[in-house]
Design an enzyme around this catalytic site. Structure first.
Site, PDB file in Angstrom:
ATOM      1  N   CYS A 131      56.004  33.563  63.706  1.00 52.53           N
ATOM      2  CA  CYS A 131      55.006  34.445  63.115  1.00 52.53           C
ATOM      3  C   CYS A 131      53.936  33.535  62.517  1.00 52.53           C
ATOM      4  O   CYS A 131      54.282  32.503  61.938  1.00 52.53           O
ATOM      5  CB  CYS A 131      55.658  35.290  62.017  1.00 52.53           C
ATOM      6  SG  CYS A 131      54.467  36.299  61.118  1.00 52.53           S
ATOM      7  N   CYS A 191      52.606  42.512  62.089  1.00 48.20           N
ATOM      8  CA  CYS A 191      53.225  42.499  60.761  1.00 48.20           C
ATOM      9  C   CYS A 191      52.083  42.784  59.783  1.00 48.20           C
ATOM     10  O   CYS A 191      51.174  41.964  59.636  1.00 48.20           O
ATOM     11  CB  CYS A 191      53.841  41.127  60.512  1.00 48.20           C
ATOM     12  SG  CYS A 191      54.447  40.924  58.827  1.00 48.20           S
TER      13      CYS A 191
END
Ligand code: SAM
Ligand code: DTB
Ligand code: SF4
Length: 346
Positions: A131, A191
């Site tokens: 991420c 996210c």
């Protein structure tokens, strides 16, 4: 309750009505939704690393890393790849399944993006999910990240569109949405969440969640941060949020986005074990693990392991994660087929 139907048409009043429920009713509803979609005793854990620290040209009122605030922060240029690999393998050894790398940029230059891509590749090679949170992206940059195999891009809405101007002046809410669109268009997992306790109202919290839930697709991961108050930032000293209001927000997030991972994010060092347990009860099933967030502290890994043991919670393993994702996507396919069938009959 039958299989959840994902909605994208919530009004702020409807969301506020969830916030207004008696606490026990709200938690019961959230836990029910949670159990329909996830194993309630598993939590996904990610470890964070700041790969470039401080001197950021944005003026986010909560952030230790803005060049415009006078905080006591040790600045650091973009880290060499080997340092990143070392941190990621330590995180993996401790049980983290995802490694999140954050950079204090308004946006990455193309040259810096290539250096971050080297990091993404190296972390992937360790067998971890990746991420990154690098600020605003252009469309070609999002495409480049997809080609590099990035799993998640973190880009928070942070607060409601109405409250946004009280916190940040150097970019707009619309800028945030634009980057999220580029990421989504590339089919990178999104996210996106926000920060509570910046002086916003309940209506603002409902409004921020409305923006997230009404995106064309719910973010796969929704971090809910409690403001970490940093001395020298404009927001420092704001009244602290009632912990029950934080737990309520987690519960409402779970109800609105039943298939998303809801992350109990920053601010855990100020929360006692009972509060964190209530957050898990309210449907949080992901958190940051390891003693550091980006520039501020997180609980010690040992303390989290002890807490999980006391609660009978287990780390979600990487293979289970893939299984859950497969299950979610097959659920999604079934739901879409059902909806398609219903539309044809109408
Ligand atoms: N510069 C990039 C950006 O802002 O998108 C990435 C890094 S930034 C530090 C990532 C997120 O961390 C922010 O969007 C904000 O939600 C969160 N954050 C930053 N400082 C925080 C604080 N003091 N308390 C809680 N959350 C914070
Ligand atoms: C998110 O929502 N929270 C993380 C991550 N995404 C990048 C960052 C929290 C930062 C807390 C303050 C700091 O450590 O600087
Ligand atoms: Fe920069 Fe991100 Fe901090 Fe804002 S939140 S000042 S963009 S590092």
């Amino acid at each position: 309750m039958s299989e959840s139907k994902l909605r994208h048409d919530w009004s702020r009043d409807e969301i506020e009505a969830l916030f207004d429920l008696p606490f026990n009713d709200l938690l019961f509803q959230a836990q029910t939704v949670h159990r329909e979609n996830f194993d309630p005793n598993k939590v996904q854990v990610s470890t964070l690393l700041s790969i470039k620290t401080g001197s950021c040209s944005e003026d986010c009122g909560y952030c230790s890393q803005s060049a415009k605030h006078n905080t006591d922060l040790e600045k650091e240029k973009l880290l060499p790849v080997d340092e990143v690999i070392k941190a990621a393998s330590e995180a993996k050894d401790k049980g983290a399944t995802r490694f999140c790398m954050g950079a204090a940029w308004r946006n990455p230059t193309d040259k810096n993006l290539e250096r971050v891509i080297e990091m993404i590749t190296a972390v992937h090679d360790l067998g971890m999910e990746t991420c990154v949170t690098l600020g605003m992206l252009t469309e070609p940059q999002a495409k480049r990240l997809k080609e590099a195999g990035l799993d998640y891009y973190n880009h928070n809405l942070d607060t409601s569109p109405e409250f946004y101007g009280n916190v940040i002046s150097t970019r707009t809410f619309q800028d945030r949405l634009e980057t999220l669109k580029y990421v989504r268009d590339q089919e990178i997992n999104v996210c996106s969440g926000g920060i509570l306790g910046m002086g916003e109202s309940r209506r603002d919290r409902a409004s921020m969640l409305r923006e997230l839930v009404n995106l064309p697709k719910h973010p796969e991961s929704v971090p809910i941060n409690m403001l970490v108050q940093v001395e020298g930032t404009p927001i420092f000293g704001v009244d602290e949020l009632d912990p029950f209001e934080f737990i309520r927000t987690i519960a409402v997030t779970r109800i609105l986005m039943p298939e998303s991972y809801v992350r109990l994010s920053a601010g855990r060092t100020e929360m006692n074990d009972q509060m964190q347990a209530l957050c898990f009860m309210a449907g949080a099933n992901s958190m940051f693990y390891g003693e550091r967030l980006l520039t501020t502290d997180n609980p010690e890994a040992d303390a989290d392991v002890k807490l999980f043991k006391r609660l009978g919670i287990e780390f979600e393993a990487a293979n289970e994660l893939q299984a859950t994702e497969k299950e979610c996507s097959s659920k999604r396919e079934r739901r879409l087929a059902e909806e398609f069938g219903a539309a044809q009959q109408a």
